[in-house]
Design an enzyme around this catalytic site. Sequence first.
Site, PDB file in Angstrom:
ATOM      1  N   SER A 288       0.838  -1.190   0.000  1.00  0.00           N
ATOM      2  CA  SER A 288       0.000   0.000   0.000  1.00  0.00           C
ATOM      3  C   SER A 288       0.884   1.255   0.000  1.00  0.00           C
ATOM      4  O   SER A 288       1.733   1.410  -0.874  1.00  0.00           O
ATOM      5  CB  SER A 288      -0.960  -0.051   1.191  1.00  0.00           C
TER       6      SER A 288
ATOM      7  N   ASP B  45      -9.373  -3.846  -5.870  1.00  0.00           N
ATOM      8  CA  ASP B  45      -8.691  -2.942  -4.944  1.00  0.00           C
ATOM      9  C   ASP B  45      -9.251  -1.532  -5.107  1.00  0.00           C
ATOM     10  O   ASP B  45      -9.042  -0.890  -6.136  1.00  0.00           O
ATOM     11  CB  ASP B  45      -7.192  -2.955  -5.227  1.00  0.00           C
TER      12      ASP B  45
ATOM     13  N   HIS C  90      -6.868  -6.111  -0.878  1.00  0.00           N
ATOM     14  CA  HIS C  90      -5.804  -5.142  -0.586  1.00  0.00           C
ATOM     15  C   HIS C  90      -5.141  -5.473   0.754  1.00  0.00           C
ATOM     16  O   HIS C  90      -3.916  -5.460   0.866  1.00  0.00           O
ATOM     17  CB  HIS C  90      -6.408  -3.732  -0.561  1.00  0.00           C
TER      18      HIS C  90
END
Length: 329
Positions: free
Chosen positions: A139, A271, A300
């Site tokens: 991320s 996502d 995610h």
Amino acid sequence: MDSEIKEEIPLHEEYILCGGVETQVLKCGPWTDLFNDESAHKPKLLIFVITGNPGFSAFYAPFVKALYSSINRRFPVWVISHAGHVLAPKDKKILAASDDPNAQEIEDIYGLRGQVEHKLAFLRTHVPKETKLVLIGHSVGCYISLQILKHAPELPIIRSILLFPTIERMSESPNGRIATPLLCWLRYALYASSYLLLKPCPETVKSWFVRMILQRMNLRGEFLVQNVLEPFCIANALYLGGQEMMDVVKRDDEIIKEHLSKLIFYYGTRDSWCPVEYYEDMKNSFPDGDIRLCEKNLPHAFVLHSYQEMAGMVADWLKDDLSKVEMTT
């Protein structure tokens, strides 16, 4: 397999002073001090995991263990918390060398740029210069990984794996459109609410609540108790999130182009932080890059339930790199 990973692979926990802030580091493998290791099997490479937001290292403990097992325990795998996202228990010793230049404070360390400097300070102080590095970002950890490549060309990084990379247009993503007003405009209301709700809450109640959450997530609570519900940590995570919405806007194609041969991008099919459109744009911009779209429908937040599958894939991608390192003298 999961129970084997949890029981047979211990994690070493340290709290260090990095950039003037206490920081949790979880180290998988027998190597806990790369400078003073005199053994014949001193590792030539470190796999370094940079978390998303919130930067709770313990959320990544199952993934770190699974990855260490998947590479046949040949190299250490470490994960570091974000500055200000984890507080050391009162009985924990915080390690800091008296002459450690990184014990000095970093400006705006809880912000996005400060978090980059925080990781650089750790790598420069706690990892020998000759130790090769594999960065695994998740991320916003992917954004931080790219910034490390940009600002520390002297580090011997041989590979950087970017999992579900939030490196552009965060505020325009489906989740970003929801998060931006909350994190940028209503942040202080969220601060106040978390403080008023959680500060008076007895520690025993918070511990019980966190353990219930961890049990539902199939995570052990050995390294994570009240921090998840600590107003100071929540405030820092919200502050970092607000800066992400404002600053992670334009993809830095210059960094990507310069280091393309070292990069592996892995995008999700569902996502809401970096939708498939971002993957397609990346493929069009860098047709020669190693840019992959998930074929397993992983979320995610893979560290919660899909860490074993992800660890297996990452280990496979690293197979050639690790073999080359082992062959060097």
